[in-house]
Design an enzyme around this catalytic site. Structure first.
Site, PDB file in Angstrom:
ATOM      1  N   HIS B  74      56.540 117.422  38.254  1.00  0.00           N
ATOM      2  CA  HIS B  74      56.728 117.473  36.801  1.00  0.00           C
ATOM      3  C   HIS B  74      56.563 118.925  36.376  1.00  0.00           C
ATOM      4  O   HIS B  74      55.482 119.494  36.478  1.00  0.00           O
ATOM      5  CB  HIS B  74      55.662 116.587  36.133  1.00  0.00           C
ATOM      6  CG  HIS B  74      55.913 116.336  34.674  1.00  0.00           C
ATOM      7  ND1 HIS B  74      55.854 117.330  33.728  1.00  0.00           N
ATOM      8  CD2 HIS B  74      56.231 115.204  34.003  1.00  0.00           C
ATOM      9  CE1 HIS B  74      56.106 116.819  32.533  1.00  0.00           C
ATOM     10  NE2 HIS B  74      56.357 115.526  32.677  1.00  0.00           N
ATOM     11  N   THR B 146     109.324 132.624  18.952  1.00  0.00           N
ATOM     12  CA  THR B 146     108.816 131.256  18.838  1.00  0.00           C
ATOM     13  C   THR B 146     109.505 130.427  19.913  1.00  0.00           C
ATOM     14  O   THR B 146     110.666 130.687  20.252  1.00  0.00           O
ATOM     15  CB  THR B 146     109.087 130.649  17.442  1.00  0.00           C
ATOM     16  OG1 THR B 146     110.495 130.656  17.193  1.00  0.00           O
ATOM     17  CG2 THR B 146     108.379 131.432  16.340  1.00  0.00           C
ATOM     18  N   HIS B 147     108.808 129.468  20.478  1.00  0.00           N
ATOM     19  CA  HIS B 147     109.324 128.681  21.601  1.00  0.00           C
ATOM     20  C   HIS B 147     109.730 129.582  22.773  1.00  0.00           C
ATOM     21  O   HIS B 147     110.607 129.219  23.560  1.00  0.00           O
ATOM     22  CB  HIS B 147     110.546 127.844  21.204  1.00  0.00           C
ATOM     23  CG  HIS B 147     110.372 126.997  19.999  1.00  0.00           C
ATOM     24  ND1 HIS B 147     110.092 125.660  20.063  1.00  0.00           N
ATOM     25  CD2 HIS B 147     110.431 127.297  18.681  1.00  0.00           C
ATOM     26  CE1 HIS B 147     110.011 125.164  18.823  1.00  0.00           C
ATOM     27  NE2 HIS B 147     110.207 126.136  17.969  1.00  0.00           N
ATOM     28  N   SER B 277      97.741 142.590  48.023  1.00  0.00           N
ATOM     29  CA  SER B 277      97.489 143.072  49.375  1.00  0.00           C
ATOM     30  C   SER B 277      98.782 143.212  50.164  1.00  0.00           C
ATOM     31  O   SER B 277      98.816 143.804  51.211  1.00  0.00           O
ATOM     32  CB  SER B 277      96.512 142.135  50.096  1.00  0.00           C
ATOM     33  OG  SER B 277      97.127 140.900  50.377  1.00  0.00           O
ATOM     34  N   LYS B 282     102.481 146.153  42.731  1.00  0.00           N
ATOM     35  CA  LYS B 282     102.009 145.194  41.739  1.00  0.00           C
ATOM     36  C   LYS B 282     100.968 145.754  40.772  1.00  0.00           C
ATOM     37  O   LYS B 282      99.990 146.371  41.175  1.00  0.00           O
ATOM     38  CB  LYS B 282     101.401 144.000  42.474  1.00  0.00           C
ATOM     39  CG  LYS B 282     102.455 143.057  43.019  1.00  0.00           C
ATOM     40  CD  LYS B 282     103.106 142.268  41.900  1.00  0.00           C
ATOM     41  CE  LYS B 282     103.183 140.813  42.259  1.00  0.00           C
ATOM     42  NZ  LYS B 282     103.570 140.016  41.119  1.00  0.00           N
ATOM     43  N   GLU B 289      94.112 137.166  33.014  1.00  0.00           N
ATOM     44  CA  GLU B 289      94.193 135.889  33.732  1.00  0.00           C
ATOM     45  C   GLU B 289      92.806 135.283  33.907  1.00  0.00           C
ATOM     46  O   GLU B 289      92.613 134.072  33.798  1.00  0.00           O
ATOM     47  CB  GLU B 289      94.889 136.085  35.085  1.00  0.00           C
ATOM     48  CG  GLU B 289      96.384 136.390  34.925  1.00  0.00           C
ATOM     49  CD  GLU B 289      97.066 136.755  36.233  1.00  0.00           C
ATOM     50  OE1 GLU B 289      98.056 136.099  36.599  1.00  0.00           O
ATOM     51  OE2 GLU B 289      96.615 137.723  36.898  1.00  0.00           O
TER      52      GLU B 289
END
Lengths: 457, 457, 457, 457
Positions: B74, B146-147, B277, B282, B289
């Protein structure tokens, strides 16, 4: 000092070590070394390079990799560089023709495989304990309850059989979902194996197969930069279903442990355990409560795992941070639930005295159906019989009498049932239908399944 | 080595230390010492006992408590015993008239208060950075979408103003929900203050008030054995809404960072950062993210926190294990999102070249409404004008021409608009309505709010 | 025939009609008409056009719009065309300078405002019934329970006060979140008001303000093509918290309704209600069970509403289909919970006989803290006193005796407490501390709040 | 008029009718009639009674039952009474020896079986359309993308193959989970078959088997008053995983439909469809957006289904209200997603012009890996080669040049690669590794699976 309870409080050290960041690095290094080994076998790189990389992989430390990550801000590239440094001139053969997630996903599959094995082992123990305790109590008849209100009686083994069913099915699904999740990949930047295809005339699908064979994994049917996340989502929702099954069992034990019911008691270490810091008499079902509380977290993870499937194009990175959290949490919290429930089941005190007292006290409530059926057998129509017993129940409720007492005096009932018949029917311990047989069958099924799952490698 | 990323990867050390299990113990000891202090002030216990307990509280270690917990199973009782041991003969005055959750909940409120202060501070930095970057780009006109399809243009500041709104409102709600959550209790085993009432003639409500005043907390309006968990659920769902607001912003940056759009770029440490890698070119928006990925976990925690409200009678323990997980996770992951997004916003590269190129390239798509309105102003009915431009758009689509080119040649249009008028209307940078003013107003609102929140203690 | 239970089973007709698709069309037409009216006031369109559109809006039918939607595949454009047809030559002034979501979002705000008003009204009834029943039972003392195990006693009013707190706070938060959600917009395709700006020299912000004023709504601080969805997410999570508060109360009633406890009983229509099709005696707490079951759905909607915030650029359409489901469900299911719980509270049978029996039966368990405190007052140290009573409890448990009986015979206890003192302390009804006062205070707070909320327009 | 979109907007009429409350009543009546039929076969009731009940079941109306429910407040009892009335004197044999949930759960299994059959049929169409469109585009090479940034190229068929995998696996899991869910029960009030055991000497397990055989269902391994809810939770989470797979595909189409990418276009009915009420040129991917939006609801239902497993004792009623909502919603919304996505896939415009343009424009970004590998093949170490290309990429980024242009002029590169070699490597359409083969294999797997699943009865 740690913050999250999976670091120190929930889950075993054995399982924790699998998800430890150091182990993650070691497994990634192992995948790199295995790749090099296969590439050497196919004469894509020198045998000496593969040996040097294997050696480097065995010597790499977490700190080596973190040092490189500070520079590159890229975990796998950091590993590759750290390995390359250790491998000396052969370092240039590290990570050849692959992308980071070939290493990351394959090593995650290794983690999941090992972790899954532990979960299976723990579940086997739980299921065994349920079956074993259930078989012990086949002769005890207890009250059944629906809506929290007394219903027909049951053999106590029937309750354990229901738990056996829940754990057995959960484990069956877990084994299947686990099996489906143990997928690696060596398919390059977008899944087409383009780099490897340019490096060698060997079919890169063979290389992938060979690497994964050595690691005891299967290739994904198709992969992009990563293994598709549907199998992982399926595994986590399976874990959430498992967790909710354990919640059901622990919740039942808590309810039967209530002061006013008291039929099952969670064990208590009397010499030293303290139930309350202020109410010295307390014996609380704290282990079962923990099992229920953890289910809240595990259930919620299923949402994260489902959202996690939706990735753009040949992948985006949003899965990475989410999985770092939900994968170890799901396994360690489920394990804690299983282990805790196993100890609760093993230590469960079956209070036959309380069970008997309750059965006697509420016998008439548990037998209202039986008397209705008895009237039917004597030729009363079913709907009519239902209405007779309903009427008697209301009279009993209003007058504060027992239903059995009212029933014995009821002129309509006495047209059909003699005193003796009523007396015989008034024993709840004989009104359990096929409960014992059904329970027994379930225990047999569980034992067959256990025999089978134990052979799972 | 740690397993969960909130131990080493997500969140600041400053925040982590608040939820550290050692700190939890120290805060619990602080609550015990404050209680003793107040009890001494009210002459319930000797002044020397309070001093001894305060001293013991300052010397207690995590290990001392864990040693006792092995015996008692406890946590709070273990703390009380460890304190009592350290306090010598005065140890008997530790934990007098209270229950464990008087200590646990009050110390959790202290943690939440401190942690909330850090979140506010981080959020202020984020909001400042958004406003500051937003004000810089008021003169830049960019495509609206939009969309996922090109729509009317907007001033770039308008987008930042939308983000400012999202963060400002999230922070407003957070401050309010936090404020509501900072509740302690010194009300005993079931909330009636019975033990304290027997110990002394002082109104225990005064004792509660005094202890919480010293700790800068408020008492719960009513508590059972614990503070009701509705405010905590509300805080966690508020955090989840905040987290989803950050997800929205980060997701937008990811979309504008796409190769084919390229209008905003997450910063990149060119000298050393590695994007892939295997694909050396990149530059991936990995920070954004991460912000999106973490939102999946934080959102899911709201389910755990909602289920967590449902406790039986004067409390059961199911909240305990769940909260140990979701409270630190919610705070640390939200903090990571805020800090990461702040660095992304600060380092954001606004590619005015790409913005301009895109605006020019898709000008005609962004102006179809404008031409419809122009026809209306010349007396064409609105529905008719819509149909004319729709027809022209289809012709353009089919022939692969620009809408503007088709429009210039259209005999119906030329009845209403001259070549010169068409030319003037063809500049998207003048078709932004009140976008700049609306954005400016939002930045003013944000600045007023910041001035106000900074005074929040 | 309907499929979803919110069509026929859960929620009132009054609330259902607000979310009825026909009403949605009528509200959209109302927004179009109000827009035309304001445009006429500002001399942007002829007064006659506004009148014609208002008239058309009052005559439009659902079928008219559906007919057009078959062609356009666009709901708002279909409405505009149907209105335009009805408005004859003035039809060309319909939907001038606005985009679909100016109409859709503004009409949704109208729906939410009306629906929220109903929820407030229902909640007021619930809170009144809790306070009223709670005040009735202030003199009854009942067992408290923690971990399902008997704890210190409480005045029964204390339990109702806890429920009062839960409903009062839920309603407070609901009013606030509702207020924040009632935002419309007339800001055009991407929120910049570009079309309106070209149509007229009047500041379109004035037009937006005027339209929304007439509709009793507020403008969003900033809008893109749509009103930002953070306020809606906050409203739905607030509803989920409310729903979980009701779950807590209903769950408590179910537990107290248990056969073995039987202190509170959900009402039962004895003449006709059937509890079980096979067990005629059954009186099940089915209304409370429904309240708990529905909370599962409402909680889960919070996830949908949180995900729903994340929209790309100046909006995408993913919110549309999701909201069509979760908005009416959240309101109607919450309403069903509130109405059901109100009828349960009003009809609740307080079984004073069972309450008293239980209190007597488990008196010694509910007084263990009191005896510990009594020893402390006689000079025994707190930790020592705790251990004495713990020891006695274990002895009682082992021997099957009552704690009070063991205590009376205990030589250590008798050093400090006389037989008479023990007798006086053995009355649980005097061990309720400040429970009554705390409950009373809460009822006062609730009544003040009710007085205030009733003025909410 | 309806409120919830599953009544009129989402899902087919065919599926809707299965969950229609009228159909539910008919199926319940069918189960009662089948029970009577089996009881007659076993000579428990007269053959004439079974015939009368079968006839009554064929004539019963929804209104008949609702009339009775007003009195009994119990749905199944109302059905039994309505049937009994219609069956005249034989009415007394209705519902003999069973409990309500024998009828409710068994009829729900019938609904789920039929509904599942429709989902399988729809899924087959979707999978066929993906495979068929995927096989068409095997010769097209398109850009791959990771993190939203251009990566290695892929054959377009590879993307369809990934979708095929997602749908195939989702369907595989659905069939399995469905199969596991189609469980009925005739086991009485608490699952022990006690009432039936008293009525007859026939083993009630035989009766259960016989009834379920006639209904083409399986008995639950063990049941309490109800079929355990684990299989239903597993089915709903499987549906949520399926839904998230469709979300992934639809989200991808939306991204490729973006103005700036434009490689895939959702079809548009040019003659009449309106994309925007204010921007006449708009062609928005509204169908795909709907698929993504609905996934939010379906995912959230998994939480409700998981919580729904936790029932007390031999059952409580909390599952009932929750299931009335989530079962039809899960099926109808999933069906809407599948049907919508099927029409999107079938009508998808593959814009080979845009694909080619993009491939050309970003060729150098998609080939950075290839050049690194080319250097490796010429003897440069892998890590060194990575750093060379990374350096070149940065130079290109800074100077605004193409990587290929910088590379051609780079003195380090020219040591290893000739102009001619660089030219040959610069064609992205030849850098797709085994993409085509992998896609083809997946299509074969899908076709085998389709052949197999079509035989599923």
């Amino acid at each position: 000092m740690p913050v999250h309870p999976i670091e120190y409080r929930y889950g075993s050290n054995e399982l924790r070590e699998i998800f430890d960041i150091r182990n993650k690095i070691l497994l990634m290094a192992k995948v790199e070394a295995t790749l090099a080994e296969v590439q050497a076998e196919f004469n894509i790189i020198p045998k000496e390079a593969a040996d040097a990389i294997r050696k480097a992989a065995s010597e790499i430390s977490y700190e080596d990799v973190k040092e490189e990550e500070k520079i590159t801000k890229h975990e796998t590239m950091a590993l590759a560089r750290a390995l390359a440094k250790k491998a000396g001139p052969y370092g240039e053969y590290v990570h050849l023709g692959v992308t980071s997630n070939d290493i990351i996903d394959t090593s995650m599959a290794l983690q999941i495989k090992m972790a899954g094995g532990i979960i299976i082992r723990r579940s086997v123990e739980l299921l065994e304990s349920i079956v074993s305790r259930g078989e012990e109590v086949a002769d005890i008849v207890a009250l059944g309850r629906t809506h929290g209100v007394v219903a027909d009686p049951i053999p106590l083994s029937f309750k354990f059989a229901y738990w056996s069913y829940l754990v057995r099915k959960s484990l069956e699904r877990f084994v299947r979902s686990l099996d489906e999740s143990i997928m690696g990949k060596i398919s390059g930047a977008v899944g087409t194996m383009a780099a490897m295809s340019e490096l060698t005339d060997i079919d890169p699908q063979l290389i992938q197969q060979e690497v994964l064979d050595k690691l005891n994994l299967k290739p994904a049917d198709i992969s992009t930069q990563i293994v598709p996340r549907d199998a992982l989502a399926n595994l986590i929702t399976t874990i959430a279903t498992f967790s909710s099954a354990l919640d059901t069992i622990a919740n039942e034990i808590r309810n039967l442990h209530r002061t006013e019911i008291g039929e099952l008691e969670e064990f208590f270490e009397e010499e030293s355990q303290v139930g309350s810091s202020t109410m010295p008499h307390k014996r609380n079902p704290i282990r079962s409560e923990k099992v229920c509380g953890l289910a809240r977290i595990v259930r919620s993870l299923s949402i994260a795992a489902l959202e996690n499937m939706v990735l753009e194009h040949e992948r985006d990175l949003t899965n990475s941070s989410a999985e770092r959290c939900f994968v170890p949490e799901a396994f360690l919290l489920l394990e804690e639930q299983i282990m805790t429930l196993t100890s609760v089941i093993r230590g469960l005190r079956v209070r036959t005295d309380r069970i008997k007292d309750n059965l006697t006290k509420y016998a008439d409530l548990s037998l209202s159906e039986r008397f209705m059926i008895a009237l039917v057998k004597k030729g009363v129509g079913r709907q009519t019989a239902h209405e007779i017993i309903r009427r008697i129940s209301i009279e009993a409720y209003r007058s504060g009498k027992k239903i059995l007492d009212v029933l014995r005096e009821d002129s309509q009932v006495s047209k059909y049932l003699t005193r003796e018949e009523i007396e015989i029917l008034s024993d709840p311990s004989t009104y359990i239908g096929k409960g014992r047989e059904i329970a027994k069958k379930e225990f047999e099924r569980a034992k067959s399944f256990l025999a089978e799952v134990l052979t799972y490698e």
